[in-house]
Design a protein around this motif. Structure first.
Motif, PDB file in Angstrom:
ATOM      1  N   PHE A 178       0.847  -1.194   0.000  1.00  0.00           N
ATOM      2  CA  PHE A 178       0.000   0.000   0.000  1.00  0.00           C
ATOM      3  C   PHE A 178       0.882   1.243   0.000  1.00  0.00           C
ATOM      4  CE2 PHE A 178       0.517  -0.898   4.558  1.00  0.00           C
ATOM      5  CZ  PHE A 178       0.811   0.362   5.093  1.00  0.00           C
ATOM      6  N   LEU A 179       0.332   2.297  -0.583  1.00  0.00           N
ATOM      7  CA  LEU A 179       1.034   3.574  -0.693  1.00  0.00           C
ATOM      8  C   LEU A 179       0.073   4.675  -0.297  1.00  0.00           C
ATOM      9  CD1 LEU A 179       3.659   5.008  -1.570  1.00  0.00           C
ATOM     10  CD2 LEU A 179       2.673   5.193  -3.866  1.00  0.00           C
ATOM     11  N   ARG A 180       0.412   5.404   0.764  1.00  0.00           N
ATOM     12  CA  ARG A 180      -0.435   6.487   1.252  1.00  0.00           C
ATOM     13  C   ARG A 180      -0.030   7.809   0.618  1.00  0.00           C
ATOM     14  NH1 ARG A 180       0.037   5.626   7.667  1.00  0.00           N
ATOM     15  NH2 ARG A 180       2.222   5.407   7.037  1.00  0.00           N
ATOM     16  N   PRO A 181      -0.949   8.767   0.531  1.00  0.00           N
ATOM     17  CA  PRO A 181      -0.602  10.083  -0.020  1.00  0.00           C
ATOM     18  C   PRO A 181       0.561  10.709   0.754  1.00  0.00           C
ATOM     19  CG  PRO A 181      -2.979   9.877   0.221  1.00  0.00           C
ATOM     20  CD  PRO A 181      -2.378   8.678   0.893  1.00  0.00           C
ATOM     21  N   GLY A 182       1.544  11.185   0.044  1.00  0.00           N
ATOM     22  CA  GLY A 182       2.699  11.801   0.680  1.00  0.00           C
ATOM     23  C   GLY A 182       3.844  10.863   0.954  1.00  0.00           C
ATOM     24  N   ASP A 183       3.583   9.552   0.958  1.00  0.00           N
ATOM     25  CA  ASP A 183       4.657   8.578   1.176  1.00  0.00           C
ATOM     26  C   ASP A 183       5.460   8.386  -0.112  1.00  0.00           C
ATOM     27  OD1 ASP A 183       3.772   8.308   3.701  1.00  0.00           O
ATOM     28  OD2 ASP A 183       3.001   6.257   3.502  1.00  0.00           O
ATOM     29  N   GLY A 184       6.742   8.159   0.055  1.00  0.00           N
ATOM     30  CA  GLY A 184       7.603   7.957  -1.104  1.00  0.00           C
ATOM     31  C   GLY A 184       7.828   6.508  -1.453  1.00  0.00           C
ATOM     32  N   GLN A 185       7.486   5.599  -0.535  1.00  0.00           N
ATOM     33  CA  GLN A 185       7.733   4.185  -0.771  1.00  0.00           C
ATOM     34  C   GLN A 185       6.497   3.361  -0.452  1.00  0.00           C
ATOM     35  OE1 GLN A 185      11.146   3.107   1.607  1.00  0.00           O
ATOM     36  NE2 GLN A 185      12.612   3.873   0.084  1.00  0.00           N
ATOM     37  N   TRP A 186       6.371   2.260  -1.188  1.00  0.00           N
ATOM     38  CA  TRP A 186       5.308   1.299  -0.910  1.00  0.00           C
ATOM     39  C   TRP A 186       5.633   0.534   0.363  1.00  0.00           C
ATOM     40  CZ3 TRP A 186       0.894   0.512  -3.944  1.00  0.00           C
ATOM     41  CH2 TRP A 186       0.863   1.196  -5.158  1.00  0.00           C
ATOM     42  N   ARG A 188       5.048  -2.958   2.413  1.00  0.00           N
ATOM     43  CA  ARG A 188       4.706  -4.339   2.096  1.00  0.00           C
ATOM     44  C   ARG A 188       4.157  -5.069   3.321  1.00  0.00           C
ATOM     45  NH1 ARG A 188       6.524  -5.909  -2.831  1.00  0.00           N
ATOM     46  NH2 ARG A 188       8.070  -4.566  -3.854  1.00  0.00           N
ATOM     47  N   VAL A 189       3.180  -5.918   3.059  1.00  0.00           N
ATOM     48  CA  VAL A 189       2.538  -6.716   4.103  1.00  0.00           C
ATOM     49  C   VAL A 189       2.398  -8.139   3.588  1.00  0.00           C
ATOM     50  CG1 VAL A 189       0.420  -7.089   5.414  1.00  0.00           C
ATOM     51  CG2 VAL A 189       1.258  -4.766   5.084  1.00  0.00           C
ATOM     52  N   SER A 190       2.675  -9.110   4.431  1.00  0.00           N
ATOM     53  CA  SER A 190       2.485 -10.509   4.048  1.00  0.00           C
ATOM     54  C   SER A 190       2.068 -11.316   5.272  1.00  0.00           C
ATOM     55  CB  SER A 190       3.763 -11.096   3.437  1.00  0.00           C
ATOM     56  OG  SER A 190       4.814 -11.088   4.381  1.00  0.00           O
ATOM     57  N   SER A 191       1.328 -12.377   5.025  1.00  0.00           N
ATOM     58  CA  SER A 191       0.862 -13.224   6.118  1.00  0.00           C
ATOM     59  C   SER A 191       0.406 -14.561   5.557  1.00  0.00           C
ATOM     60  CB  SER A 191      -0.295 -12.554   6.871  1.00  0.00           C
ATOM     61  OG  SER A 191      -0.859 -13.434   7.821  1.00  0.00           O
ATOM     62  N   ASP A 192       0.530 -15.588   6.378  1.00  0.00           N
ATOM     63  CA  ASP A 192       0.006 -16.906   6.016  1.00  0.00           C
ATOM     64  C   ASP A 192      -1.469 -17.038   6.394  1.00  0.00           C
ATOM     65  OD1 ASP A 192       0.422 -19.454   4.863  1.00  0.00           O
ATOM     66  OD2 ASP A 192       0.425 -20.337   6.858  1.00  0.00           O
ATOM     67  N   LEU A 193      -2.016 -16.023   7.086  1.00  0.00           N
ATOM     68  CA  LEU A 193      -3.427 -16.016   7.512  1.00  0.00           C
ATOM     69  C   LEU A 193      -3.790 -17.285   8.282  1.00  0.00           C
ATOM     70  CD1 LEU A 193      -5.300 -14.473   4.430  1.00  0.00           C
ATOM     71  CD2 LEU A 193      -4.222 -13.320   6.366  1.00  0.00           C
ATOM     72  N   GLY A 194      -2.894 -17.667   9.162  1.00  0.00           N
ATOM     73  CA  GLY A 194      -3.175 -18.832   9.993  1.00  0.00           C
ATOM     74  C   GLY A 194      -3.089 -20.150   9.276  1.00  0.00           C
ATOM     75  N   GLY A 195      -2.724 -20.123   8.010  1.00  0.00           N
ATOM     76  CA  GLY A 195      -2.564 -21.364   7.262  1.00  0.00           C
ATOM     77  C   GLY A 195      -3.826 -21.879   6.620  1.00  0.00           C
ATOM     78  N   THR A 196      -4.991 -21.492   7.145  1.00  0.00           N
ATOM     79  CA  THR A 196      -6.247 -22.025   6.610  1.00  0.00           C
ATOM     80  C   THR A 196      -7.291 -20.958   6.345  1.00  0.00           C
ATOM     81  OG1 THR A 196      -7.064 -22.447   8.863  1.00  0.00           O
ATOM     82  CG2 THR A 196      -5.939 -24.263   7.750  1.00  0.00           C
ATOM     83  N   ASP A 197      -7.125 -19.753   6.883  1.00  0.00           N
ATOM     84  CA  ASP A 197      -8.154 -18.710   6.749  1.00  0.00           C
ATOM     85  C   ASP A 197      -8.242 -18.219   5.310  1.00  0.00           C
ATOM     86  OD1 ASP A 197      -8.609 -18.953   9.416  1.00  0.00           O
ATOM     87  OD2 ASP A 197      -7.421 -17.193   9.980  1.00  0.00           O
ATOM     88  N   LEU A 198      -9.445 -17.817   4.937  1.00  0.00           N
ATOM     89  CA  LEU A 198      -9.680 -17.249   3.623  1.00  0.00           C
ATOM     90  C   LEU A 198      -9.516 -15.735   3.664  1.00  0.00           C
ATOM     91  CD1 LEU A 198     -12.892 -19.231   2.575  1.00  0.00           C
ATOM     92  CD2 LEU A 198     -10.535 -19.697   1.886  1.00  0.00           C
ATOM     93  N   CYS A 199      -9.439 -15.122   2.495  1.00  0.00           N
ATOM     94  CA  CYS A 199      -9.476 -13.669   2.363  1.00  0.00           C
ATOM     95  C   CYS A 199     -10.610 -13.319   1.411  1.00  0.00           C
ATOM     96  CB  CYS A 199      -8.154 -13.101   1.853  1.00  0.00           C
ATOM     97  SG  CYS A 199      -8.200 -11.325   1.528  1.00  0.00           S
ATOM     98  N   ASN A 223       5.757  -5.013   7.212  1.00  0.00           N
ATOM     99  CA  ASN A 223       7.082  -5.512   7.575  1.00  0.00           C
ATOM    100  C   ASN A 223       7.205  -5.864   9.061  1.00  0.00           C
ATOM    101  OD1 ASN A 223       7.985  -4.977   4.885  1.00  0.00           O
ATOM    102  ND2 ASN A 223       8.185  -2.821   5.453  1.00  0.00           N
ATOM    103  N   GLY A 224       6.180  -6.456   9.611  1.00  0.00           N
ATOM    104  CA  GLY A 224       6.228  -6.803  11.021  1.00  0.00           C
ATOM    105  C   GLY A 224       5.192  -7.844  11.382  1.00  0.00           C
ATOM    106  N   LYS A 225       5.083  -8.146  12.680  1.00  0.00           N
ATOM    107  CA  LYS A 225       4.107  -9.118  13.143  1.00  0.00           C
ATOM    108  C   LYS A 225       2.696  -8.542  13.036  1.00  0.00           C
ATOM    109  CE  LYS A 225       7.183 -11.404  16.469  1.00  0.00           C
ATOM    110  NZ  LYS A 225       7.388 -11.786  17.883  1.00  0.00           N
ATOM    111  N   PRO A 226       1.693  -9.396  12.887  1.00  0.00           N
ATOM    112  CA  PRO A 226       0.314  -8.908  12.817  1.00  0.00           C
ATOM    113  C   PRO A 226      -0.060  -8.123  14.069  1.00  0.00           C
ATOM    114  CG  PRO A 226       0.440 -11.207  12.152  1.00  0.00           C
ATOM    115  CD  PRO A 226       1.782 -10.848  12.717  1.00  0.00           C
ATOM    116  N   LEU A 227      -0.865  -7.074  13.880  1.00  0.00           N
ATOM    117  CA  LEU A 227      -1.352  -6.312  15.022  1.00  0.00           C
ATOM    118  C   LEU A 227      -2.352  -7.132  15.820  1.00  0.00           C
ATOM    119  CD1 LEU A 227      -1.662  -3.627  16.597  1.00  0.00           C
ATOM    120  CD2 LEU A 227      -3.461  -3.011  14.967  1.00  0.00           C
ATOM    121  N   ALA A 228      -3.235  -7.821  15.120  1.00  0.00           N
ATOM    122  CA  ALA A 228      -4.263  -8.618  15.800  1.00  0.00           C
ATOM    123  C   ALA A 228      -4.877  -9.594  14.804  1.00  0.00           C
ATOM    124  CB  ALA A 228      -5.344  -7.713  16.383  1.00  0.00           C
ATOM    125  N   ASP A 229      -5.431 -10.661  15.315  1.00  0.00           N
ATOM    126  CA  ASP A 229      -6.225 -11.591  14.526  1.00  0.00           C
ATOM    127  C   ASP A 229      -7.170 -12.310  15.470  1.00  0.00           C
ATOM    128  OD1 ASP A 229      -4.767 -13.782  15.738  1.00  0.00           O
ATOM    129  OD2 ASP A 229      -3.183 -13.397  14.291  1.00  0.00           O
TER     130      ASP A 229
END
Length: 418
Positions: A178-186, A188-199, A223-229
């Motif tokens: 994601f890229l917010r207004p005013g930010d110069g760089q994208w 990145r976010v990644s997750s296995d979503l618990g291995g079985t969860d859908l999106c 670029n870090g651990k999930p905030l919550a799930d």
């Protein structure tokens, strides 16, 4: 009818009072009516300088498996109108705008650009051009948020694994940038979503990416651990069939399409619930609070994929009722068309609006509000002197029409003469 009589009659239509023409124009709610009204003559076109309140259309997902271009299928369920934009649809290259005021298809024939889903015409970028880079092609789903942030993401239920059997390399099932207004760089976010969860849906929210399935949610940091799930809220006696995320007045709402537990896909068994995402102080505790009351008497929800939006019912001039939600459900029989339903938060009842035409069997449709345009070119001889009758001459030869949405020009407009 003699030519002089026809010219005189057409002149009378051109000389209608401007206030009357504007009053008629503001009552037009479908894109086809708007374009046909616009094409009659210049005085009528002037009455449509600002077109508001056109009813939304649906954009179907592509059926091409090889990434080749195909016709883009569009449908207005309110006017029962279908349209195919030739050769502008490429698999998984739709772009959704969170407020529904515009939607585009991504084109990469020569350079990256955004185009109109009905006509394929280039559309102006709602952000600096340098933000449109090759990352847009690396992700399958694209959403432009209300605050101007851009979210690009992929979800692979069964991603391929690389490496040997003993030490397999795990590829995350969910990847986003994601890229917010005013930010110069994208970011990145990644997750296995618990291995079985859908999106089922994803959204950018206050510097995080929120992903929801049918049973669980994930709030992910860059670029870090999930905030919550955790588990999505359960509505007693109901089963969640579809999950949508909707931006509304700075809030993020979960709109769930529910079905009575043990029931079939029957109109009497369907309902919609709303929950608001709350991130408590410190950012470590997340909860979903029931908030059906946020859908007021003037709000209309359009639930689709990859994005959904809320509009004011007044915008549509009384054509749609407030306090309602429109959503698409797949047919339980294979290769049968989907159906569109309307749910009323006032009486808690769902209504079948339309069973879509054959071929519309994928429920991952996207809503958008069209912005029709028309360009009229005059011959040099016609630019010297004009009278109202000249500008409304029904003969096609003096003024050829070029309709950017390829809606057939009006041979006649029956409702004017009834």
């Amino acid at each position: 009818m003699p030519a002089t009589t026809a010219t005189a009659a057409s002149g009378q239509w051109a000389e209608l009072p401007a206030d009357l023409l504007r009053d008629i124009a503001c009552r037009l709610r479908t894109a086809s009516d708007s374009v046909r009204f616009d094409a009659v003559c210049r005085p009528w076109r002037d009455a449509l300088e600002v077109q508001e309140g056109l009813l939304p259309w649906l954009v179907a997902p592509s059926e091409a498996a090889d990434g080749s271009a195909e016709d883009q299928r569009c449908r207005c369920i309110f006017s029962r109108t279908s349209y195919r934009a030739p050769g502008v649809c490429v698999r998984d290259r739709r772009v959704a705008c969170a407020d529904g005021t515009a939607a585009w298809l991504l084109s990469a024939h020569k350079e990256l650009s955004l185009v109109d889903p009905l006509s394929g015409d280039p559309r102006p970028l709602p952000f600096p051009s340098e933000r449109l880079d090759r990352r847009w092609l690396e992700h399958r789903h694209r959403i432009i948020s209300d605050d101007g942030a851009v979210l690009l993401y992929n979800f692979s239920p069964n991603p391929p694994r690389h490496g040997c059997y003993t030490y397999p390399y795990r590829r995350d099932r969910f990847r986003a940038s994601f890229l917010r207004p005013g930010d110069g760089q994208w970011q990145r976010v990644s997750s296995d979503l618990g291995g079985t969860d859908l999106c089922c849906a994803a959204a950018h929210y206050r510097g995080h990416v929120v992903s929801v399935g049918l049973a669980s949610y994930h709030v992910l940091r860059p670029n870090g651990k999930p905030l919550a799930d955790g588990a999505l809220p359960v509505v007693r006696g109901k089963v969640r069939r579809r999950s949508h995320l909707v931006e509304y007045d700075g809030m993020l709402l979960l709109a769930s399409v529910l079905q009575d537990d043990g029931g079939n896909v029957n109109v009497n068994d369907l309902s919609v619930s709303l929950h608001k995402l709350r991130v408590k102080k410190g950012g470590e505790v997340v909860e979903w609070a029931r908030c059906d009351f946020y859908c007021g008497e003037d709000d209309v929800l359009f639930l689709g994929f990859p994005g959904s939006f809320i509009a004011d019912a007044e915008w549509f001039g009384g054509e749609l009722s407030g306090g309602t939600a429109y959503f698409i459900m797949a047919n339980t029989a294979p290769q049968q068309p989907c159906s569109v339903y309307r749910y009323s938060f006032k009486n808690g009842a769902a209504t079948l609006v339309e069973t879509l035409p054959p071929g519309w069997h994928d429920a991952s449709c996207m809503w958008f509000i069209p912005e029709p345009e028309i360009t009229m070119f005059l011959k040099p001889d016609d630019q010297e002197q004009e009278t109202p009758a000249d500008t409304c001459n029904t003969t096609i030869n003096p003024i050829p029409f070029y309709l950017t949405h390829a809606i057939p020009p009006p041979q006649s407009i029956p409702w004017l003469y009834s």
